[in-house]
Design a protein around this motif. Structure first.
Motif, PDB file in Angstrom:
ATOM      1  N   UNK A 171     -14.539  -9.460 -34.891  1.00  0.00           N
ATOM      2  CA  UNK A 171     -15.835  -9.885 -34.361  1.00  0.00           C
ATOM      3  C   UNK A 171     -16.328 -11.142 -35.076  1.00  0.00           C
ATOM      4  N   UNK A 172     -16.160 -11.203 -36.385  1.00  0.00           N
ATOM      5  CA  UNK A 172     -16.598 -12.391 -37.132  1.00  0.00           C
ATOM      6  C   UNK A 172     -15.792 -13.610 -36.716  1.00  0.00           C
ATOM      7  N   UNK A 173     -14.498 -13.432 -36.544  1.00  0.00           N
ATOM      8  CA  UNK A 173     -13.661 -14.558 -36.117  1.00  0.00           C
ATOM      9  C   UNK A 173     -14.009 -14.989 -34.698  1.00  0.00           C
ATOM     10  N   UNK A 174     -14.303 -14.003 -33.841  1.00  0.00           N
ATOM     11  CA  UNK A 174     -14.678 -14.329 -32.467  1.00  0.00           C
ATOM     12  C   UNK A 174     -15.965 -15.139 -32.449  1.00  0.00           C
ATOM     13  N   UNK A 175     -16.972 -14.720 -33.229  1.00  0.00           N
ATOM     14  CA  UNK A 175     -18.242 -15.460 -33.273  1.00  0.00           C
ATOM     15  C   UNK A 175     -18.018 -16.895 -33.735  1.00  0.00           C
ATOM     16  N   UNK A 176     -17.177 -17.058 -34.739  1.00  0.00           N
ATOM     17  CA  UNK A 176     -16.893 -18.402 -35.258  1.00  0.00           C
ATOM     18  C   UNK A 176     -16.213 -19.258 -34.197  1.00  0.00           C
ATOM     19  N   UNK A 177     -15.230 -18.678 -33.520  1.00  0.00           N
ATOM     20  CA  UNK A 177     -14.506 -19.437 -32.493  1.00  0.00           C
ATOM     21  C   UNK A 177     -15.405 -19.743 -31.302  1.00  0.00           C
ATOM     22  N   UNK A 178     -16.252 -18.796 -30.932  1.00  0.00           N
ATOM     23  CA  UNK A 178     -17.168 -19.018 -29.810  1.00  0.00           C
ATOM     24  C   UNK A 178     -18.121 -20.172 -30.120  1.00  0.00           C
ATOM     25  N   UNK A 179     -18.612 -20.216 -31.350  1.00  0.00           N
ATOM     26  CA  UNK A 179     -19.494 -21.317 -31.735  1.00  0.00           C
ATOM     27  C   UNK A 179     -18.755 -22.647 -31.649  1.00  0.00           C
ATOM     28  N   UNK A 180     -17.476 -22.621 -31.952  1.00  0.00           N
ATOM     29  CA  UNK A 180     -16.682 -23.838 -31.891  1.00  0.00           C
ATOM     30  C   UNK A 180     -16.506 -24.396 -30.492  1.00  0.00           C
ATOM     31  N   UNK A 181     -16.687 -23.557 -29.483  1.00  0.00           N
ATOM     32  CA  UNK A 181     -16.601 -24.029 -28.086  1.00  0.00           C
ATOM     33  C   UNK A 181     -17.976 -24.029 -27.427  1.00  0.00           C
ATOM     34  N   UNK A 182     -19.006 -24.110 -28.257  1.00  0.00           N
ATOM     35  CA  UNK A 182     -20.393 -24.240 -27.781  1.00  0.00           C
ATOM     36  C   UNK A 182     -20.912 -23.010 -27.050  1.00  0.00           C
ATOM     37  N   UNK A 183     -20.333 -21.852 -27.328  1.00  0.00           N
ATOM     38  CA  UNK A 183     -20.860 -20.608 -26.771  1.00  0.00           C
ATOM     39  C   UNK A 183     -21.692 -19.909 -27.843  1.00  0.00           C
ATOM     40  N   UNK A 184     -22.505 -18.984 -27.402  1.00  0.00           N
ATOM     41  CA  UNK A 184     -23.307 -18.183 -28.322  1.00  0.00           C
ATOM     42  C   UNK A 184     -22.810 -16.753 -28.267  1.00  0.00           C
ATOM     43  N   UNK A 185     -22.631 -16.160 -29.420  1.00  0.00           N
ATOM     44  CA  UNK A 185     -22.191 -14.771 -29.465  1.00  0.00           C
ATOM     45  C   UNK A 185     -23.263 -13.950 -30.155  1.00  0.00           C
ATOM     46  N   UNK A 186     -23.783 -12.976 -29.440  1.00  0.00           N
ATOM     47  CA  UNK A 186     -24.791 -12.080 -29.982  1.00  0.00           C
ATOM     48  C   UNK A 186     -24.222 -10.675 -30.045  1.00  0.00           C
ATOM     49  N   UNK A 187     -24.767  -9.879 -30.923  1.00  0.00           N
ATOM     50  CA  UNK A 187     -24.363  -8.485 -31.014  1.00  0.00           C
ATOM     51  C   UNK A 187     -25.594  -7.613 -30.831  1.00  0.00           C
ATOM     52  N   UNK A 188     -25.475  -6.627 -29.984  1.00  0.00           N
ATOM     53  CA  UNK A 188     -26.616  -5.757 -29.751  1.00  0.00           C
ATOM     54  C   UNK A 188     -26.247  -4.606 -28.843  1.00  0.00           C
ATOM     55  N   UNK A 189     -27.177  -3.695 -28.699  1.00  0.00           N
ATOM     56  CA  UNK A 189     -26.912  -2.532 -27.866  1.00  0.00           C
ATOM     57  C   UNK A 189     -27.373  -2.792 -26.433  1.00  0.00           C
ATOM     58  N   UNK A 190     -26.965  -1.936 -25.551  1.00  0.00           N
ATOM     59  CA  UNK A 190     -27.394  -2.063 -24.158  1.00  0.00           C
ATOM     60  C   UNK A 190     -28.900  -1.858 -24.027  1.00  0.00           C
ATOM     61  N   UNK A 191     -29.468  -1.112 -24.954  1.00  0.00           N
ATOM     62  CA  UNK A 191     -30.908  -0.843 -24.881  1.00  0.00           C
ATOM     63  C   UNK A 191     -31.740  -2.110 -25.036  1.00  0.00           C
ATOM     64  N   UNK A 192     -31.187  -3.112 -25.731  1.00  0.00           N
ATOM     65  CA  UNK A 192     -31.959  -4.345 -25.970  1.00  0.00           C
ATOM     66  C   UNK A 192     -31.491  -5.488 -25.075  1.00  0.00           C
ATOM     67  N   UNK A 193     -30.637  -5.201 -24.127  1.00  0.00           N
ATOM     68  CA  UNK A 193     -30.102  -6.262 -23.273  1.00  0.00           C
ATOM     69  C   UNK A 193     -31.204  -6.965 -22.481  1.00  0.00           C
ATOM     70  N   UNK A 230     -34.701 -11.830 -21.429  1.00  0.00           N
ATOM     71  CA  UNK A 230     -36.048 -12.427 -21.339  1.00  0.00           C
ATOM     72  C   UNK A 230     -36.254 -13.483 -22.422  1.00  0.00           C
ATOM     73  N   UNK A 231     -35.696 -13.260 -23.600  1.00  0.00           N
ATOM     74  CA  UNK A 231     -35.896 -14.207 -24.700  1.00  0.00           C
ATOM     75  C   UNK A 231     -35.041 -15.465 -24.534  1.00  0.00           C
ATOM     76  N   UNK A 232     -33.822 -15.298 -24.077  1.00  0.00           N
ATOM     77  CA  UNK A 232     -32.910 -16.452 -23.997  1.00  0.00           C
ATOM     78  C   UNK A 232     -33.063 -17.248 -22.708  1.00  0.00           C
ATOM     79  N   UNK A 233     -33.508 -16.568 -21.646  1.00  0.00           N
ATOM     80  CA  UNK A 233     -33.591 -17.244 -20.347  1.00  0.00           C
ATOM     81  C   UNK A 233     -34.984 -17.023 -19.742  1.00  0.00           C
ATOM     82  N   UNK A 234     -36.020 -17.517 -20.407  1.00  0.00           N
ATOM     83  CA  UNK A 234     -37.381 -17.254 -19.900  1.00  0.00           C
ATOM     84  C   UNK A 234     -37.644 -17.909 -18.546  1.00  0.00           C
ATOM     85  N   UNK A 235     -36.915 -18.966 -18.229  1.00  0.00           N
ATOM     86  CA  UNK A 235     -37.156 -19.647 -16.962  1.00  0.00           C
ATOM     87  C   UNK A 235     -36.270 -19.174 -15.835  1.00  0.00           C
ATOM     88  N   UNK A 236     -35.412 -18.211 -16.101  1.00  0.00           N
ATOM     89  CA  UNK A 236     -34.483 -17.753 -15.061  1.00  0.00           C
ATOM     90  C   UNK A 236     -35.230 -16.980 -13.983  1.00  0.00           C
TER      91      UNK A 236
END
Length: 199
Positions: A35-57, A62-68
């Motif tokens: 997971x740590x390596x994936x987050x690092x690699x994702x950042x390297x290709x301009x992606x964002x990697x978050x970790x969380x449960x389905x309960x907070x999805x 709402x926080x990341x895409x307020x204008x959607x």
């Protein structure tokens, strides 16, 4: 017998004996924290990697895409969207999607790429026309490299799938890197520690 035939026959007589395919090499992961390596690699290709449960999805969306305004959620049981898309959806409507939420089948820690099947969307183009992508991926579906990924995937059984590694990018003009020029402007991978999602 012409010269061409003579040459081809000479080549055929001197071919080395056939040998069995050596098989795909195996490259073990350099560490245990995929997971740590994936987050690092994702950042390297301009992606964002978050970790969380389905309960907070929902909170994350709402926080990341307020204008959607147009949210096409292919997983309505996990996140209700504002628009349903399927094979009957007119392709022109796909361009109005602000956010597409869908599942990833597996992630590659070495490159930050996620394998996504297009079948649930009904349209291959949905993955490329949406303004933003949010990919849901159970953390236990991470593999180290593409060798392991293809070992797990049955691409022959897939209608269509694609590795998504960050948002689209181009530097064709003036060598200036432009993010989101011809595809999603952003890609967020939501790593889910639990495995409530069935894949």
């Amino acid at each position: 017998m012409n010269s061409r035939t003579k040459i081809l026959e000479a080549v055929a007589r001197h071919r080395p004996p056939p040998r069995p395919h050596p098989g795909l090499p195996s490259f073990p992961a350099p560490g245990n924290d995929l997971a740590a390596r994936f987050r690092e690699a994702a950042a390297g290709v301009n992606a964002t990697c978050l970790t969380g449960s389905l309960d907070t999805l929902g909170d994350v969306v709402r926080a990341r895409y307020p204008g959607a305004r147009v949210i096409a959620a292919l997983e309505p049981d996990l996140l209700p969207g504002t628009q349903v898309i399927d094979a009957t959806t007119a392709p022109a409507e796909l361009a109005t999607i602000d956010l597409l939420v869908c599942r990833g089948t597996l992630g590659v820690a070495e490159s930050g790429a996620v394998w996504v099947r297009a079948a649930p969307a009904g349209h291959r183009a949905a993955l490329f026309l949406a303004e933003h992508l949010l990919l849901l991926l159970p953390a236990d579906r991470l593999v180290w490299n593409l060798h392991q990924a293809y070992d797990r995937l049955d691409v022959a059984a897939e209608d269509f799938g694609v590795f998504v590694a960050g948002p689209s990018k181009t530097a064709d003009i003036a060598q200036a890197l432009v993010i989101g020029a011809h595809g999603p402007r952003s890609v967020t991978v939501y790593l889910i520690p639990d495995t409530k999602i069935s894949f």
